[in-house]
Enzyme design. Structure first.
Site, PDB file in Angstrom:
ATOM      1  N   HIS A 148      -6.935   0.181   2.473  1.00 10.26           N
ATOM      2  CA  HIS A 148      -7.772   0.742   1.375  1.00 10.26           C
ATOM      3  C   HIS A 148      -7.333   2.042   1.061  1.00 10.26           C
ATOM      4  O   HIS A 148      -6.780   2.536  -0.104  1.00 10.26           O
ATOM      5  CB  HIS A 148      -9.058   0.641   1.644  1.00 10.26           C
ATOM      6  N   GLU A 149      -6.991   2.922   2.053  1.00 11.00           N
ATOM      7  CA  GLU A 149      -6.661   4.082   1.888  1.00 11.00           C
ATOM      8  C   GLU A 149      -5.165   4.444   1.258  1.00 11.00           C
ATOM      9  O   GLU A 149      -4.654   5.121   0.523  1.00 11.00           O
ATOM     10  CB  GLU A 149      -6.937   5.039   2.773  1.00 11.00           C
ATOM     11  N   HIS A 170      -5.025   4.016  -2.511  1.00  5.20           N
ATOM     12  CA  HIS A 170      -4.988   5.563  -2.936  1.00  5.20           C
ATOM     13  C   HIS A 170      -3.819   5.993  -2.970  1.00  5.20           C
ATOM     14  O   HIS A 170      -3.530   6.701  -4.017  1.00  5.20           O
ATOM     15  CB  HIS A 170      -6.016   6.202  -2.336  1.00  5.20           C
ATOM     16  N   HIS A 186      -1.544   4.895  -5.758  1.00  3.11           N
ATOM     17  CA  HIS A 186      -2.272   5.357  -7.065  1.00  3.11           C
ATOM     18  C   HIS A 186      -1.571   6.787  -7.275  1.00  3.11           C
ATOM     19  O   HIS A 186      -0.977   7.102  -8.351  1.00  3.11           O
ATOM     20  CB  HIS A 186      -3.625   5.494  -7.056  1.00  3.11           C
TER      21      HIS A 186
END
Length: 692
Positions: free
Chosen positions: A472-473, A476, A479
């Site tokens: 998940h991290e 980020h 992104h």
């Protein structure tokens, strides 16, 4: 004071290290105050130069000058807040508290400056002629001025300045008290018999935690959310109860130094007053307007639609857990501290699968290099090379250079995976350097987890939840790394809060992909692959427990809305009323289910009272609508030869149409560019078992 007067202060000039990585080896705590003072003065002078420029406003002398202002202050604050979150000390926290109101005042100095606002307003035609991104950047700046109160009269602006300063100080105080509460609530175990049934490496880690803090015996340190790992692993019911009650009791007054109740009431009241001053019904309306949701009615409709089915599913799960508990203790009634342990038992019985057996196959180094990095290579062609010549900000922080498939340098990825004293709980990503074409800067991004460090020589074995968090991290991080925008204010993850979680949630899908799983899920000592039957059982059990997971999340999201959809006079006056307010809010929302407490209770809800996600915790499930729809796109439309979307063409499309665009346009337009339509909710309802 300006950068020229700072002498050998490492913030005086941009870092000369690769990719502009801050020179952590040279930075000391005493450098921050002079750098802040110089940076504040320097940016004020830059703003004054823009405001008083006798020339006709142009994109270069106004918009771009505003975008590039404050480089010294940005360098210092970026490093400082990295340390606040990841390696805080009493001295760091003192500086944070001292400068919070000064920084609030500084922001107001810009957004309440009518001269700069007028110059920006004069750029409408020039921005339109320059292209869509410039026009979007200008409109964002103008919107920020209006939302910050530029149209208020002088008396109203004076009150707004006061409120902003008070709110910033209160948010800082809340965050600091939450960290103290986690440390104060740690549970000490002196009798090793109480830890019977825990995995040997887990017991070893608890002993190491005690040694690190110079405590006798074993120390169960807490994570930020309500659920704690030991509660899901220990067969000792009394120990589970102690840890659960320590977790849910944080901030409620048992430890005066970390009591957050007064801060909560002050924050709720002052946020409500500020919203009213700015013309909004309440703080939640102010927040929603700046997101993709746009209105609190839309937020309420979404959360309300999900609450009933979620609790219904949780109650059905509870019936199964009560049966499992009764097999051990016939007269015992299911309690919240029983839930995680017996959920694992039921999962094991239903799917012939014991999640604890996964841990030897989930070693941190392999999960990252052969899982997270492997997937990024398969989808996007990225290569990762550890830069041992580059220093992080604390022991255990690692730096990786990220390269494109053709060898072109992309940026740096900084990995900080272990818990330490002074590090806030949870997991997060932030930038040390924002990508910007205007400034010619490549990205430097950080991922933080809070994994308990094992004893020396022992492997770091993860739970499946920790594996998902790592993926998940890193979503980020992608992104931020893939950002290709001109203006720094639009870079990477600078998107609305109810959109920012979307790319990271999509990246979780790769942890489940058969090829990725086969790559990282290997026994830490033998190298043996996790057998196919266990992998099948893991996938089959994926949807189990969604009643609990959805209910605990929705309870927190609805609690966040309840605190922020009230007027100033509706905020309780007495700290003793905080728990009553919380209970009433959960009851009204239909999620008052004692066996499934909120993922965060009010008193340690740092997302909402520490700032950043105030009235915005709904963002996770709002983003998950986009996420679930995109996962279907990868698996169906973007798949090649049944590969589930794990291919470069799919990655190139997701990167080009969405990840690279940052906030350079309406994020929902980026989504439509990818999918060819707006998102639909059906994939989310199916994933969470919430269909009609």
């Amino acid at each position: 004071m300006t950068s020229s007067t700072l002498g050998d202060n490492p913030f005086a000039a941009a870092s000369t290290l690769p990719f502009g990585l801050p020179d952590f080896a040279a930075i000391r705590t005493e450098h921050f105050r002079p750098a802040f003072d110089a940076g504040l003065a320097e940016q004020r002078a830059e703003w004054e130069a823009i405001a008083t420029d006798p020339s006709v406003p142009t994109l270069e002398n106004t918009l771009e000058a505003l975008e590039v202002s404050g480089r010294l202050l940005d360098r210092a604050l970026t490093v400082f807040y990295t340390l606040v979150s990841s390696a805080g000390t009493d001295e760091i926290r003192e500086i944070e508290a001292d400068y919070a109101p000064k920084l609030s005042e500084h922001r107001d100095a810009l957004h309440l400056d009518g001269r700069i606002f007028a110059r920006l307003e004069a750029l409408s035609d020039a921005a339109a002629a320059a292209g869509a991104q410039t026009q979007w950047a200008l409109q964002n700046h103008l919107k920020n001025f209006v939302r910050a109160g530029i149209r208020l009269d002088t008396a109203q602006q004076d009150r707004l300045r006061a409120l902003n300063g008070e709110l910033t100080s209160l948010e800082t105080e809340f965050s600091q008290r939450v960290v103290k509460a986690m440390e104060a609530a740690a549970v000490t175990v002196t009798d090793p018999a109480e830890l019977a049934g825990l995995a040997p490496d887990a017991v070893s880690a608890l002993a190491q935690a005690a040694a690190d803090r110079e405590v006798e015996g074993y120390l169960i340190t807490l994570q930020l959310p309500t659920p704690q790992a030991v509660v899901s692993q220990s067969p000792n019911r009394e120990l589970r109860r102690r840890v659960f009650e320590a977790s849910t009791g944080r901030g409620t007054g048992s430890d005066p130094d970390s009591d957050t109740r007064r801060v909560i009431l002050d924050l709720a009241r002052k946020r409500a007053e500020r919203a009213r001053l700015l013309g909004y019904a309440h703080h939640a309306a102010y927040v929603a307007e700046d997101g993709t949701a746009a209105t609190t009615e839309a937020v309420n409709e979404m959360l309300g639609r999900l609450a009933g089915p979620a609790v219904r599913n949780a109650r059905a799960e509870a019936a199964d857990l009560q049966t499992a508990l009764a097999a051990d203790e016939p007269d015992a009634e299911l309690a919240p501290w029983d839930w995680s342990l017996y959920a694992d038992r039921v999962r094991q019985q239903t799917f012939a699968f014991d999640e604890s057996e996964l841990r030897p196959y989930l070693e941190l180094e392999r999960v990252i290099t052969h899982g997270v990095f492997f997937a990024a290579n398969a989808i996007y062609g990225l290569e990762f090379a550890e830069r041992e010549d580059l220093t992080g900000y604390a022991d255990g922080v690692r730096v990786f250079e990220v390269k494109e498939a053709d060898g072109t340098a992309l940026g740096l990825f900084v990995a900080d995976y272990y818990a330490r004293e002074g590090k806030r709980g949870g997991a997060w990503m932030h930038n040390l350097v924002d990508q910007s074409g205007l400034l010619g800067l490549p990205p430097v991004v950080v991922n933080n987890l809070n994994i308990t460090r094992p004893a020396a020589g022992e492997p770091t074995l993860l739970t499946w939840d920790e594996v998902i968090t790592a993926f998940h991290e890193f979503g980020h991080a992608l992104h931020g790394l893939f950002s290709q925008v001109h203006y720094p204010s639009l870079s990477g993850t600078s998107v609305p809060r109810d959109f920012v979680e979307y790319p990271s949630q999509v990246n979780e899908m790769w942890a489940w992909h058969p090829e990725v799983l086969a790559s990282f899920a290997r026994h830490h000592s033998t190298g043996e692959r996790l057998d196919a039957a266990t992998l099948d059982q893991l996938r089959a059990s994926q949807a189990y427990g969604e009643g609990f997971a959805t209910t605990e999340y929705l309870a927190a999201a609805l609690l966040d809305q309840a605190w922020h959809q009230i007027a100033p006079e509706e905020v309780p006056d007495d700290v003793a009323e905080v728990e009553a307010f919380e209970a009433a809010a959960l009851q009204r929302a239909g999620v008052a289910y004692p066996l499934v407490p909120p993922r965060y209770r009010s008193t340690y809800f740092n997302h909402t009272f520490g700032g950043g996600y105030d009235a915005g915790y709904y963002s996770y499930i709002w983003s998950e609508v986009l996420d679930a729809d995109t996962v279907d796109w990868f698996k169906d439309e973007a798949a090649e030869n049944g590969d589930g979307g794990l291919n470069r063409a799919a990655g190139a499309a997701f990167r080009a149409k969405l990840l690279s665009r940052g906030h350079a346009q309406d994020p929902l337009q980026s989504y439509r560019d990818l999918r060819g339509r707006d998102a639909v909710i059906d994939p989310l309802l199916k994933r969470r078992g919430l269909g009609e």
